[in-house]
Each structure stands twice: as C-alpha cells, then as structure tokens.
Design an enzyme around this catalytic site. Structure first.
Site, PDB file in Angstrom:
ATOM      1  N   ASN A 248      51.191   1.599  38.398  1.00  0.00           N
ATOM      2  CA  ASN A 248      51.488   0.117  38.542  1.00  0.00           C
ATOM      3  C   ASN A 248      52.822   0.093  38.134  1.00  0.00           C
ATOM      4  O   ASN A 248      53.096   0.251  36.830  1.00  0.00           O
ATOM      5  CB  ASN A 248      50.347  -0.731  38.072  1.00  0.00           C
ATOM      6  N   TRP A 249      53.775  -0.105  38.766  1.00  0.00           N
ATOM      7  CA  TRP A 249      55.352  -0.075  38.431  1.00  0.00           C
ATOM      8  C   TRP A 249      55.596  -1.599  38.115  1.00  0.00           C
ATOM      9  O   TRP A 249      56.735  -1.731  37.608  1.00  0.00           O
ATOM     10  CB  TRP A 249      56.178   0.278  39.563  1.00  0.00           C
TER      11      TRP A 249
ATOM     12  N   HIS B  36      44.817  -8.241  38.187  1.00  0.00           N
ATOM     13  CA  HIS B  36      45.455  -7.674  36.969  1.00  0.00           C
ATOM     14  C   HIS B  36      45.467  -8.675  35.797  1.00  0.00           C
ATOM     15  O   HIS B  36      45.912  -9.704  36.013  1.00  0.00           O
ATOM     16  CB  HIS B  36      46.809  -7.103  37.299  1.00  0.00           C
TER      17      HIS B  36
ATOM     18  N   SER C  37      47.667   1.892  28.262  1.00  0.00           N
ATOM     19  CA  SER C  37      48.293   3.129  27.428  1.00  0.00           C
ATOM     20  C   SER C  37      47.945   4.562  27.791  1.00  0.00           C
ATOM     21  O   SER C  37      47.556   5.260  26.905  1.00  0.00           O
ATOM     22  CB  SER C  37      48.033   2.842  25.962  1.00  0.00           C
TER      23      SER C  37
ATOM     24  N   GLY D  54      50.467   1.980  33.866  1.00  0.00           N
ATOM     25  CA  GLY D  54      51.773   1.260  33.755  1.00  0.00           C
ATOM     26  C   GLY D  54      52.864   1.894  33.471  1.00  0.00           C
ATOM     27  O   GLY D  54      53.574   2.811  34.026  1.00  0.00           O
ATOM     28  N   GLY D  55      53.262   1.903  32.147  1.00  0.00           N
ATOM     29  CA  GLY D  55      54.392   2.498  31.468  1.00  0.00           C
ATOM     30  C   GLY D  55      54.717   4.052  31.897  1.00  0.00           C
ATOM     31  O   GLY D  55      55.803   4.319  32.405  1.00  0.00           O
TER      32      GLY D  55
END
Ligand code: PEP
Length: 252
Positions: free
Chosen positions: A10-11, A97, A213, A234-235
């Site tokens: 997920n950018w 989300h 995370s 994500g990150g």
C-alpha cells in the site's frame, strides 16, 4: 486448506511519476528474477495506476487501488468508481483502511456498500479492520474486529473476491507490532467471525493478511502463523529490496 500467500503493498499518498515508475520497475524485475510461491499486489495512488500498470506488464504482480466509491458514476466530485478502476487494469481495491475510517469517518455500512459495488464490477477487495490502542488496552480487540467483520464484509463476499487485512491501528507506521501470539489469536477470531457470517467453508478459504509495521526482520514469524495468509505492507513497500525480502520470507 491451501490459501496462497498474498504480499500486498500500500503506497498510500507517496510517489510522483519518476519515483513510482522506478520503484515498480525494480519490484517487477526482482519478482521476475526469482521463483516465488506467493501472489503480489501493488496499490499505488490513483494518479499512478495507469503508469504502474505499464511497469507491471509481463509480471504476475496485480494492480490495486486504495479506495473506491460505491456509485457506478455520476455527481461525486473527486471520487473514483469501480469501473474506472477495472478500466485501468486494477484487479483489487483496498477498502476501509483505518486512515480512511479515521480521516474520512468511513463507517462499516459505507465500506460494505463499497465492497458490494467493487465486487459487482469484478474487483476483488482487501477489507481492512483493526483496533485502536485504547481498544486493545481495554481488552476489546477481538470484539472490535469481529464487529468490523460483521459490519464491513458484505454477504456476497467469497474467498475469491475478498481478502481481509487485520491492521492494529497502533501498529501502522509505528514500528510496533503485537506479539505473534496476539496476531494469531486475532486472526483465528476473525476467521471464526467470517465462518459465522459466510459459512465455514468460505472462511477456511478466505485470506486474512496481517498489516502494521511488517518488515524483513519480522516477516518470517508473522507469515508462518497458521491463520496469517500474507501481509499488507505500507512503509516497507516503498523500498523494493524490503518488499521483496518480505516475500522471500513467505512460507514455501
Ligand atoms: C498500512 O498502512 O497498511 C500499513 C500496514 O503500514 P505500515 O506497514 O507502514 O505499518
């Protein structure tokens, strides 16, 4: 019960054209160069969907969006319809989300409506659920997640058109994660709620991703859990090496 691991990125609201193109090309090259048992999904911002689609050509990486409107078309300024996404080559869309539930006050009812519309247009959905830190500290995690399953997952959900992502809100982007025992406990409770709603056979086949995370250093233990069927990242999905290293930790 075989549930193919899904590694999804997920950018969020990151990457302009040049950066996104480079990232997608790097991921595509790495996925092509190795044999992976898992499936891949990349969800760039709306603005990059058409560009990234080209970068993924010839790979097995699916393209997804990060949200969708429930209407087919019409007076919804700034929104994107399910058919607009399929038209661009999207196979999936993320729905519900926590950043949309919180920032845009999206309710379970709205998420359910969006999922129905997405499925009708032939899109698969990744429906996100998860508790706040306060809810966890008050021992309400399972109740919150099960309520979100009952409210957000539509009756037409199947193991093919729906993936669930359990994302504790306090673990998103913080570097903190629940213990593996806690993750397994929630995933198992989520599967029970899915069985109650959709029947055991569907629940047994439906993928439940963990998100919050996830990184190369914790991917192996998380992905090895019996009710964890992949990750929503994500990150770490913004670095090709990290995204691929997570996939390399998927159970064979
Ligand atoms: C997410 O927002 O879906 C997510 C899991 O983010 P991160 O991996 O950065 O915690």
């Amino acid at each position: 019960m075989v549930r193919k691991t899904l590694i999804a990125g997920n950018w969020k609201m990151n990457c302009l054209t040049q950066e996104g193109t480079q990232l997608a090309k790097e991921i595509a090259a790495k996925v092509k160069a190795e044999k992976f048992d898992c499936e891949f999904l990349i969800c760039p911002p709306f603005t990059l969907l058409a560009t990234i689609k080209k970068c993924l050509r010839g790979t097995k990486i699916a393209l997804g969006a990060q949200d969708v409107h429930f209407a087919e078309k019409g007076a919804h300024t700034g929104d994107i319809s399910p058919l607009m996404l399929t038209d661009l080559g999207c196979k999936y869309t993320i729905i519900g989300h926590s950043e949309r539930r919180v920032d845009h006050q999206e309710s379970n009812e709205l998420i359910n409506q969006k999922a129905v519309a997405a499925h009708k247009a032939g899109l698969n959905t990744v429906i996100c659920i998860g508790e706040t830190l306060e809810e966890r500290e008050n021992g309400r995690t399972i109740q919150v997640c099960q309520n979100e399953i009952f409210g957000s997952v539509p009756d037409d959900a199947t193991a093919k058109n729906t993936v669930i992502a359990y994302e504790p809100i306090w673990a998103i982007g913080t570097g903190k994660t629940p213990t593996v025992a806690d993750v397994q406990e929630v995933h198992s409770a989520v599967r029970k709620a899915l069985a109650k709603k959709l029947g055991k056979s569907t629940a047994d086949k439906m993928r439940i991703l963990y998100g919050g995370s996830v990184k190369p250093s914790n991917a192996k233990e998380l992905l090895a859990l019996p009710d964890v069927d992949g990750a929503l990242i994500g990150g770490a999905s913004l670095k090709a090496d990290d995204f691929i290293a997570i996939a390399q930790n998927a159970p064979k």
